[in-house]
Design an enzyme around this catalytic site. Sequence first.
Site, PDB file in Angstrom:
ATOM      1  N   SER A 139      -0.170 -11.983  -2.700  1.00  0.00           N
ATOM      2  CA  SER A 139      -0.339 -11.221  -3.970  1.00  0.00           C
ATOM      3  C   SER A 139      -1.501 -10.517  -3.670  1.00  0.00           C
ATOM      4  CB  SER A 139      -0.430 -12.329  -5.064  1.00  0.00           C
ATOM      5  OG  SER A 139      -1.033 -11.583  -5.984  1.00  0.00           O
ATOM      6  N   TYR A 152      -3.520 -20.172  -9.392  1.00  0.00           N
ATOM      7  CA  TYR A 152      -2.249 -19.018  -8.795  1.00  0.00           C
ATOM      8  C   TYR A 152      -3.028 -18.316  -7.937  1.00  0.00           C
ATOM      9  CZ  TYR A 152       0.773 -15.355  -8.594  1.00  0.00           C
ATOM     10  OH  TYR A 152       1.661 -14.218  -8.101  1.00  0.00           O
TER      11      TYR A 152
HETATM   12  N1  LIG Z   1       5.598  -9.640 -10.093  1.00  0.00           N
HETATM   13  C1  LIG Z   1       4.208  -9.394  -9.906  1.00  0.00           C
HETATM   14  O1  LIG Z   1       3.390  -8.845 -10.458  1.00  0.00           O
HETATM   15  C2  LIG Z   1       3.723 -10.211  -8.662  1.00  0.00           C
HETATM   16  C3  LIG Z   1       2.490  -9.715  -7.818  1.00  0.00           C
HETATM   17  C4  LIG Z   1       2.065 -10.380  -6.815  1.00  0.00           C
HETATM   18  C5  LIG Z   1       2.849 -11.407  -6.223  1.00  0.00           C
HETATM   19  N2  LIG Z   1       4.103 -11.682  -6.761  1.00  0.00           N
HETATM   20  C6  LIG Z   1       4.927 -13.102  -6.045  1.00  0.00           C
HETATM   21  O2  LIG Z   1       6.193 -12.408  -6.064  1.00  0.00           O
HETATM   22  C7  LIG Z   1       6.947 -13.594  -5.983  1.00  0.00           C
HETATM   23  C8  LIG Z   1       8.156 -13.379  -7.005  1.00  0.00           C
HETATM   24  O3  LIG Z   1       7.809 -13.374  -8.289  1.00  0.00           O
HETATM   25  P1  LIG Z   1       8.621 -12.465  -9.259  1.00  0.00           P
HETATM   26  O4  LIG Z   1       7.105 -11.338  -9.693  1.00  0.00           O
HETATM   27  O5  LIG Z   1       9.665 -11.794  -8.846  1.00  0.00           O
HETATM   28  O6  LIG Z   1       8.637 -13.380 -10.611  1.00  0.00           O
HETATM   29  P2  LIG Z   1      10.111 -14.092 -11.200  1.00  0.00           P
HETATM   30  O7  LIG Z   1      11.101 -12.840 -11.351  1.00  0.00           O
HETATM   31  O8  LIG Z   1       9.777 -14.920 -12.004  1.00  0.00           O
HETATM   32  O9  LIG Z   1      10.438 -15.102  -9.761  1.00  0.00           O
HETATM   33  C9  LIG Z   1      10.156 -16.240  -9.349  1.00  0.00           C
HETATM   34  C10 LIG Z   1      11.309 -16.679  -8.400  1.00  0.00           C
HETATM   35  O10 LIG Z   1      10.720 -17.843  -8.075  1.00  0.00           O
HETATM   36  C11 LIG Z   1      11.954 -18.705  -8.169  1.00  0.00           C
HETATM   37  N3  LIG Z   1      11.249 -20.539  -8.707  1.00  0.00           N
HETATM   38  C12 LIG Z   1      10.171 -20.554  -9.333  1.00  0.00           C
HETATM   39  N4  LIG Z   1       9.855 -22.074  -9.418  1.00  0.00           N
HETATM   40  C13 LIG Z   1      10.909 -22.432  -8.565  1.00  0.00           C
HETATM   41  C14 LIG Z   1      11.181 -23.790  -8.233  1.00  0.00           C
HETATM   42  N5  LIG Z   1      10.579 -24.688  -8.590  1.00  0.00           N
HETATM   43  N6  LIG Z   1      12.164 -23.937  -7.283  1.00  0.00           N
HETATM   44  C15 LIG Z   1      13.058 -22.973  -6.926  1.00  0.00           C
HETATM   45  N7  LIG Z   1      12.733 -21.502  -7.191  1.00  0.00           N
HETATM   46  C16 LIG Z   1      11.693 -21.411  -8.028  1.00  0.00           C
HETATM   47  C17 LIG Z   1      12.436 -18.571  -9.539  1.00  0.00           C
HETATM   48  O11 LIG Z   1      13.858 -18.876  -9.625  1.00  0.00           O
HETATM   49  P3  LIG Z   1      14.331 -20.009 -10.735  1.00  0.00           P
HETATM   50  O12 LIG Z   1      13.548 -19.961 -12.073  1.00  0.00           O
HETATM   51  O13 LIG Z   1      15.843 -19.603 -10.577  1.00  0.00           O
HETATM   52  O14 LIG Z   1      14.143 -21.327  -9.832  1.00  0.00           O
HETATM   53  C18 LIG Z   1      12.557 -16.977  -9.355  1.00  0.00           C
HETATM   54  O15 LIG Z   1      13.521 -16.564  -8.823  1.00  0.00           O
HETATM   55  C19 LIG Z   1       6.332 -14.905  -6.388  1.00  0.00           C
HETATM   56  O16 LIG Z   1       5.847 -15.545  -5.300  1.00  0.00           O
HETATM   57  C20 LIG Z   1       4.936 -14.208  -7.119  1.00  0.00           C
HETATM   58  O17 LIG Z   1       3.899 -14.968  -6.997  1.00  0.00           O
HETATM   59  C21 LIG Z   1       4.340 -11.193  -8.139  1.00  0.00           C
END
Ligand SMILES: NC(=O)c1ccc[n+]([C@@H]2O[C@H](COP(=O)([O-])OP(=O)(O)OC[C@H]3O[C@@H](n4cnc5c(N)ncnc54)[C@H](OP(=O)(O)O)[C@@H]3O)[C@@H](O)[C@H]2O)c1
Length: 251
Positions: A139, A152
Amino acid sequence: MNLTGNTILITGGTSGIGLALAEAFFQLGNKVIVAGRRQSLLDKITAANPGMHGKQLDVQDPYALDEFAANIQKEFPELNILISNAGVSRQEDLAADHIDLSDARSIIQTNIVSTLHLTAALLPILKRQPDATIITTTSGLAFVPRNNFPTYCASKAFLHSWLQSLRVQLRPTSVEVLELIPPYVQTELSGPHQATDPRAMPLADYVAEVMQLLGDGSSPSGEILVERVKGERWAERNGDYEQRFIAFNGE
Ligand SMILES: NC(=O)c1ccc[n+]([C@@H]2O[C@H](COP(=O)([O-])OP(=O)(O)OC[C@H]3O[C@@H](n4cnc5c(N)ncnc54)[C@H](OP(=O)(O)O)[C@@H]3O)[C@@H](O)[C@H]2O)c1
């Protein structure tokens, strides 16, 4: 990295960035396996993308991770790309009289420990392929933290450091190590409001730019940096770290 002809496992593939990447790779003719806890979403995703594989996995469960990795190796011995993208983000109040550490534990287990665990479990199979890639999602907050998400932000800074060492150690192998560093993107990571927050980058734009960078091979450092996140990534080097820190956290 080739954008076609791969077998790709994506954790956190049930929504947001992981799902958008999964669909982009799938449309380019790759074999794609998405993993996540929500079976209803896995069913929906595989129905919408016939031929895509969905596997239920809770990365917080170390026994499930071992079993999952063993099954993946059996079912997909040609696996050559691992995208460790599962992540959770929670606000924490470290000034409270009683600090509940359960959120911190959950973030560390999901974002850090499970990434190390799955990488270790799948590296033997990845090393056997002529070309393999590990992509791990960190991130922009690894570089300029927001105080209300302390564990985080720290979890992503941990991964940034760890990936640099992994990249060097894997130099003699066929495995390339990439760090995907998203800016603030329209997903539901911190709640439903984020998906429509105008300050966040639209998800489709983010993934289109990422696919272009991956295809160009224009990230010699191994960091996949879209334009929107470069300010945070290079804040120290650009001399505006303090201003950016204050913008996020106040004076
Ligand atoms: N969106 C942003 O602004 C942003 C910025 C920087 C970095 N990121 C990173 O991008 C990545 C994806 O996040 P996103 O923004 O796309 O949010 P998101 O839609 O909430 O995706 C998170 C994913 O992680 C999975 N997950 C969470 N806990 C889990 C567990 N215990 N076991 C298996 N899977 C799990 C969820 O699937 P289930 O709930 O089905 O398990 C979901 O598919 C993350 O690493 C996040 O930190 C996002």
